[in-house]
Design a protein around this motif. Sequence first.
Motif, short mmCIF file in Angstrom:
data_model
loop_
_atom_site.label_atom_id
_atom_site.label_comp_id
_atom_site.label_asym_id
_atom_site.label_seq_id
_atom_site.Cartn_x
_atom_site.Cartn_y
_atom_site.Cartn_z
N TYR A 75 0.83 -1.20 0.00
CA TYR A 75 0.00 0.00 0.00
C TYR A 75 0.87 1.26 0.00
N GLU A 76 1.85 1.31 0.89
CA GLU A 76 2.70 2.48 1.01
C GLU A 76 3.50 2.69 -0.28
N HIS A 77 4.01 1.62 -0.84
CA HIS A 77 4.79 1.71 -2.08
C HIS A 77 3.92 2.24 -3.22
N THR A 78 2.73 1.69 -3.37
CA THR A 78 1.84 2.11 -4.46
C THR A 78 1.43 3.57 -4.28
N LYS A 79 1.15 3.97 -3.05
CA LYS A 79 0.80 5.36 -2.78
C LYS A 79 1.95 6.29 -3.18
N ASP A 80 3.18 5.93 -2.84
CA ASP A 80 4.34 6.75 -3.20
C ASP A 80 4.53 6.84 -4.71
N VAL A 81 4.28 5.74 -5.42
CA VAL A 81 4.40 5.75 -6.88
C VAL A 81 3.35 6.68 -7.49
N ILE A 82 2.13 6.63 -7.00
CA ILE A 82 1.06 7.49 -7.52
C ILE A 82 1.35 8.97 -7.21
N LEU A 83 1.88 9.25 -6.02
CA LEU A 83 2.24 10.63 -5.69
C LEU A 83 3.37 11.13 -6.59
N SER A 112 -1.56 2.27 -14.69
CA SER A 112 -0.31 1.51 -14.73
C SER A 112 0.40 1.58 -13.39
N ALA A 113 0.46 2.77 -12.81
CA ALA A 113 1.09 2.95 -11.49
C ALA A 113 0.32 2.19 -10.42
#
Length: 127
Positions: A19-27, A58-59
Amino acid sequence: MRVKNIEIYAKSNPTYGLYEHTKDVILALNDLAHSFEKYEGYDHNTYDDELWKSAFFSALFHDVGKVDYHFQRTIRQRIKKNTNDAKTEGSLKGLVPFSCGKWYPENRHNVVSYIYLNFIMTTRIAK
């Protein structure tokens, strides 16, 4: 991020949840999209909303294959080796092994991400 009450990891060193990784990628994607408008020659008609919508999805789904049983088993072994953290010893019962079951690097989460996304698109969204 938890799936069926199982903590899902994305990175092992340092330990990082999906979750944290995906959130950082989207940000980071959001920052990129806003910075694009500052470049000379940026044409909104060329880089339209469809480009950014595709980039967003994609992100969002790029690491969904990390939910796979085999990936989680592998990453938990690495986390335990790096940190001696007992919290990674929990049961993975309930996770579905969509991958071929080989050990990393043959068990590529990016390939499994495509399998999961294809499954989601054809069985959940298409109906």
